[in-house]
Design an enzyme around this catalytic site. Structure first.
Site, PDB file in Angstrom:
ATOM      1  CG  HIS A 102      70.621  40.472  60.225  1.00 44.19           C
ATOM      2  ND1 HIS A 102      71.258  41.883  60.081  1.00 44.19           N
ATOM      3  CD2 HIS A 102      70.727  40.532  61.818  1.00 44.19           C
ATOM      4  CE1 HIS A 102      70.541  43.312  61.506  1.00 44.19           C
ATOM      5  NE2 HIS A 102      70.677  42.198  61.870  1.00 44.19           N
ATOM      6  CB  SER A 123      64.402  24.673  32.322  1.00 42.29           C
ATOM      7  OG  SER A 123      64.900  25.379  31.702  1.00 42.29           O
TER       8      SER A 123
END
Lengths: 476, 476, 476, 476
Positions: D163, D284
């Protein structure tokens, strides 16, 4: 593409090693997104106009950039542009060329207050709007072809089928108008999708917009957008409009695949309802007698590819955390493919149908099977106050009795009809006329002549409305 | 279901042999379509009202049928109704019971001027309209929860991520409002889909309508439909509205899966941005310390099922010739599943989010990383007339220099900044404040405080508009 | 299901609040996984046998647990078992009942050295093995029916179609054997999938196995597994076997949908190649004369659902980090649905085909169209040393000449043939016999009588081999 | 492609009108299938060798054709070949060129006893075999990289997650070996698929083979096929092997997408488990500090495209009647795309992983959280004869008690432990050592050192076996 990836010049300062060739090949989006060069340059021009007007960059630089961008576009238009291996996407290719043309002092200002994240969103939305225009026009053309055919075949009978069993007589006009109705829903859907594509995302920057005093509405106005995006995180990660258009195209292909299936069926020796135009059928490399409905088969077969593109985009989006992730680069290839397929399929179906010859005699022969009038018999009894279920049962017995003697149901005598049910009168024989049966059906949506006249008019008006919307909102 | 299949009473006259049990099991749609009993009976009541008003059946019979249908509904409502193995679908079960209650003379008139082909289309459209209402309301609830949270967290900082890398500081309000925007598109899409579901198909009969003098507009008015279908062949074979709603729900699930992914991430020890409410998390049957974000995981996992339902319906429709084919029976199971999943997922996310605790301190700590302000530095230089590309390069070098000394970029001295670029002034240090950086961002869509105030207001107004539309068009 | 979720007794110690009802409904897997009770209990029994043998729990407790588990199974078998709202999955329901039967001291030892993560993987693998057995047997049954029909129809002619155009004459045996070949691939695929399903995962615990001295091979042996899993992280998160079986079933449905499409076509008035058995066709609620191929249509329509289940599972798995995530709970519903659909569709097709009547005369009439022998003419010329392309061209001209005079190609005179090409001799007329044409085709895979005899034998032997494998590896 | 479509020369005799340009563009497959030129020519050479050996064409012609075909291949290899607008597929392009080189008398014999229907099936199967070889080799390379890393990280601790919550300590070797196991299943699946692709279809002709005395086994032997197809109708319409390989590749991408998701997570500031190599990350265009895991994101994002290709092919095949239909032309584009994506993704992941730096200290820090040892505590009690459920409950209370005081569970005193349960002894403190905990886990599949040694050996042997199979069955 988008934020990540770029030539050394654009973000290389951070790295020691040079990007490997394998990386370059794996990450480059240029083979796919070079198709967006017009949108990319138009967006950049609007952007620099705004930067200049807002005095974020000097007016002279804005003018030089705008001029330079137009030069680049012309170079690509004419094939003079040379893409380099280091151009990883259309954005960097254009900017690289601009650097060559204008030098870094000016060209270096293009990307001010902008990221590839919002830039690519803009490019794709410009494309999406145009794609909707193209699809809309192609829908209208196919609708017009169908309406013309329906106009000519208001009295041509053929069986209406359910379960591919002959059910009741109808007219070819009625049958073709079903497709006009489907296509009208398709048009309405892409029109609805347009509003959600027609949102200007530039200014969202990489993810939280910018601190520079940009004026987003000005860019939107220059590019003819209806609205600007309202959340910058959403703006760079939203590809709903791609999914929505692909879903609409999936339904376009569903409709075309149904029509294609019918063409394939109708072109068989067994049905023999159409003769395909020579130009839209092909032969066999082995069997000299063959004349194959290849176009219809390909339309049907290509439906899978559009469904696949929709599923691919959904899968790619599922579970992505905000905001931009490089996964989104995968938004274009399938989208372009889906638009191209739908567009070409609409076009080729319109062309082919406008040349197809309907084998009217063969259709009418099939429609004249008296068994198709069983419902008429049941409704006849209903009009004589027999409960419908009883009427249905009675006619079922008549069908069976006739079949057991290998006779048509129309050959039963008045006596025999009355023995089946006392409500049958001598007028029962008049029911066995398919043309008459069609004529009795005049509730809205029926194949009766007045209902069809109204439906034709309604179809023509719808196409006119479609075309007006297209003229106002899109450019051919 | 629909035209094909039925108990012996309904179409048995034609056949010698009795339907085999294997056939019955394979073809029965009752386990799925019994869910439509309210819609089926409401449609039948409107139909018999019309039959009576048009004098197609006697007024007394219409009244008896209407009353009988209400009785049947009450029987099913209360669980008193007994389904029989021979009831192959909800339509025949209702009609069978009506025969028991009213006898064949009256009950046998229910199905006058109607086929199961148009009847099931009506039932499913009634269901679709209600489903859109339910989905619309659930969207509004989740939007409201998100807006409330955003209201409370206008000043809570966290990093905006791109590529799951911390990119720039933003506010939790800004982040949550991205989901409000997505959900608004979801709302708009189901609202658009409503218009194409809100079409009354009854009167199309099996395929070519009927020769009996029905009045379709009357049925439409009683059932509150906006329009009637305009082509009977299309009316019985159109399932576009199912696909369109499923496609809209697929995007709802895309958005929920993104939010769910973020909940899962934020609940990790590593991010530690949220503490889940005990009621909405579960433990481990083996590991006593675990607290798992099961709800978010299930929302994410169930996304696949909705995509699958969409794909299944498209596949089923592909290539079907006109008009009704039994394949269309497969329109319901996946549709119901998709609606249920989306509805419950919207609901559970709203409930869970309203109880989640945001770990504000942890978020702000993550947002205060000075490297997130690199864009600020670049835009600072741009404001001093440095071309953006140059500014970008300079800041890249600063990042690298700081990293090589394992220092934060904010620790560079004024001297060092100036050695990187002469345009850096003493005011550069003021840039290293994440709160200030957010405050500088005020173009529409930005995280700046005024921009967020406007976005909150816009969101609240949108939800109000949504609710008004729901009130006017749907019933809770 | 699996690790997450459970009644208060199982993991409640950690939480203050009680799980909300909305959570319970959203997260419960009981409605789906209760179907696995036999597998779950068989797995638990093998587990406690091992725990006892390894002295991890006392032998007496192991015996009591084993007996208690058998009691629970009998209770569920007979319907005496009462599921409670707090039973969130089949595992906790069984264990809860065991607590009632045996008290916490003994029942509390069942889950020793086990997690729901490995338990559910075991249950699903036990189910998968059985499903493969069932599917394999159903494939064999349909193959046998097809082989029987082929046996009877070695001399029945019909046209072989390409592009749904009549291409060349063939025999019904040849046509049906194509499906036997497809089904054999289907069999081989599920047989291959068996090996990857036949892996025993228990002992993987929640994710890193256990420190207790379990003996996994002993559990595997008791449950008849071929191997044990080799990595515990993989063991709890692997659902490849579900995807693999679903993909194999998708192809089963592709084949059945093709056969179904042919049944639908052949049952039309236009083809008239089959008469459906009354028990496997249905009528119309409105049109008394109809006899619809509903079974074939439903098989075709249900194909979409199996494709959707495959897509859903793939989507759910995509991008899940290791190891168990609650998303995996969504592995069952679509899987069960896909298996049920494929199984029932194989079964109903076998039943229906065994009762179908082929309209031999109608088929032969269609096959006797002389145009279907065009390839014969071309190959005749090839045998006389005319290059194939020239031969093809010549015959094409013959077809055209005959068509222009609305004559069959067989009506050309010897003179006319020679004018088309000098290589035509008087023996050309002998070519126009469809039976002879088929007889000339004897290379492996052809419709010639000896080739078919060999293919029949090969098919029978393959089915026998299939059945032997099924007997050795699976239980009916 | 395949049977339909062709330049005037190939089947034009039948038609008056010339094929329209729209038709040509819509139906041409050359842009896609030109990629198959080597396979097409190799198949043709084997075919003419057989035609010559069987004296169906003169030996001299066979030799000339063979030589001419080699010339054409070299022309395409070197780029000297000129494709013409009238070349509608690779088959007709090659044959057209052969006509130019050899004249119609010889070139016209190439297509003897062959149709494009069986020819394209052959080409695609030759491609499929090669694709399996390439995929197999790429799987082995990635397995080897993972095994090397696992070898080096047998003692590197990190948390095993369920999980996405830290569950229990494990080793990086254990974690990476989970992927080796997944990839081994992928290998086994493509190996199984190989057998069903390795079937020689030539000789099936258009649909019913040929009357000429061909020898199919000879062609199969020259091309190295394991078997020949056994039914000519099936042979020209079977694309199971495409679906089967695509389904196997979908699972490959599932596995890679899981690994990619982990790379993305691990590269976050929050996890900080890996440092990406500069060459395999990108920056970026706007934010100078970014270092993005683009490769992993693209691998994850491209998973959608492979799922979409699978769905597209299934959709296209659904419901096609026998035998060849032009829809099948759509078998190639998505197939090529899926193979390319999987191949490149396997390759780039192997390259990237071989250069990644694991942040061992960061991982160990995360693994040393005492709460991860809760299961140890429960199993400690089990060893002292406490029923597991009781032990689980007790430890749960300990976790809660520690949490309420904001203490680590390891800080409880011996007294406190005993107050929770009398079975706790002084040795409880020794449990709080993650390394020791891992060491205690030695059942097969566990992270214990001996278990991992065995697993490493098993992995190395599996790769060796894979490579041997590849060497025997495929060519690099």
């Amino acid at each position: 593409m988008a934020e990540g990836g770029a030539s050394k010049r654009m973000w290389g300062g951070r790295f020691e090693g040079s990007p490997g060739r394998a990386l370059q090949e794996y990450t480059s989006s240029l083979p796919v997104d070079s198709r967006l060069y017009k949108q990319d340059i138009a967006g950049s021009i609007a952007h620099v106009h705004m930067l200049g007007a807002q005095k974020i960059i000097p007016a002279a630089d804005a003018q030089a950039l705008s001029k330079g961008l137009n030069t680049v576009r012309k170079e690509i238009d004419t094939g003079a542009f040379r893409f380099l291996p280091s151009d990883e996407d259309i954005h960097s290719a254009v900017e690289r060329r601009l650097h060559e043309l204008l030098g870094p002092e000016v060209a270096g200002k293009l990307h001010t207050a902008r990221s590839r994240n919002d830039q690519v969103a803009l490019d794709l939305r410009l494309y999406a709007r145009e794609a909707i225009g193209d699809i809309g026009r192609a829908i209208c053309r196919l609708q017009s072809v169908l309406l013309n055919l329906a106009q000519s075949h208001q009295a041509t009978l053929l069986p209406a089928y359910t379960h591919l069993q002959r059910a009741q007589p109808t007219t070819l006009a009625h049958h073709l108008l079903a497709y006009v109705a489907m296509l009208q829903r398709d048009f309405d859907r892409v029109q609805d999708a347009y509003d959600r594509a027609d949102i200007m995302p530039l200014g969202a920057g990489a993810v939280t917009a910018t601190s520079l005093p940009i004026k987003r509405e000005m860019v939107a106005a220059e590019l003819g957008f209806g609205a600007i995006s309202q959340n910058s995180m959403d703006a760079v990660s939203d590809r709903d409009f791609v999914v929505e258009i692909e879903a609409a195209l999936a339904l376009v292909m569903v409709h075309l695949s149904r029509l294609a299936e019918e063409i394939v069926l109708w072109a068989t020796s067994e049905f023999d309802f159409v003769e395909l135009p020579d130009e839209y059928a092909t032969g066999s490399s082995l069997m000299p007698q063959k004349k194959n409905p290849d176009v219809a088969e390909l339309v049907r077969g290509r439906t899978g590819g559009v469904f696949g593109a929709l599923q691919a985009m959904l899968t790619t989006l599922k579970g992505l955390p905000l905001s931009y992730n490089r996964d989104l680069q995968e938004d274009k290839e399938g989208f372009f493919r889906a638009v191209d397929t739908a567009l070409q399929s609409l076009d080729i179906m319109a062309r082919m149908l406008s040349r197809v010859r309907f084998e009217v005699a063969s259709m009418e022969r099939a429609a004249s099977d008296p068994a198709l009038l069983a419902t008429e018999l049941a409704e006849y009894l209903v009009r004589k106050d027999v409960p419908f279920r009883e009427a249905h049962e009675v006619v079922g017995r008549a069908v069976k009795r006739a079949a057991s003697k290998k006779l048509a149901i129309s050959s039963l005598t008045g006596e025999q009809w009355r023995s089946l049910h006392p409500a049958f009168g001598d007028d029962v024989e008049k029911l066995f006329d398919a043309h008459q049966a069609v004529t009795r059906r005049e509730v809205p949506g029926s194949p009766g002549p007045r209902a069809i006249k109204r439906a034709l008019l309604r179809g023509v008006l719808a196409v006119k409305r479609n075309q007006e919307w297209l003229k106002e909102n899109t450019t051919a």
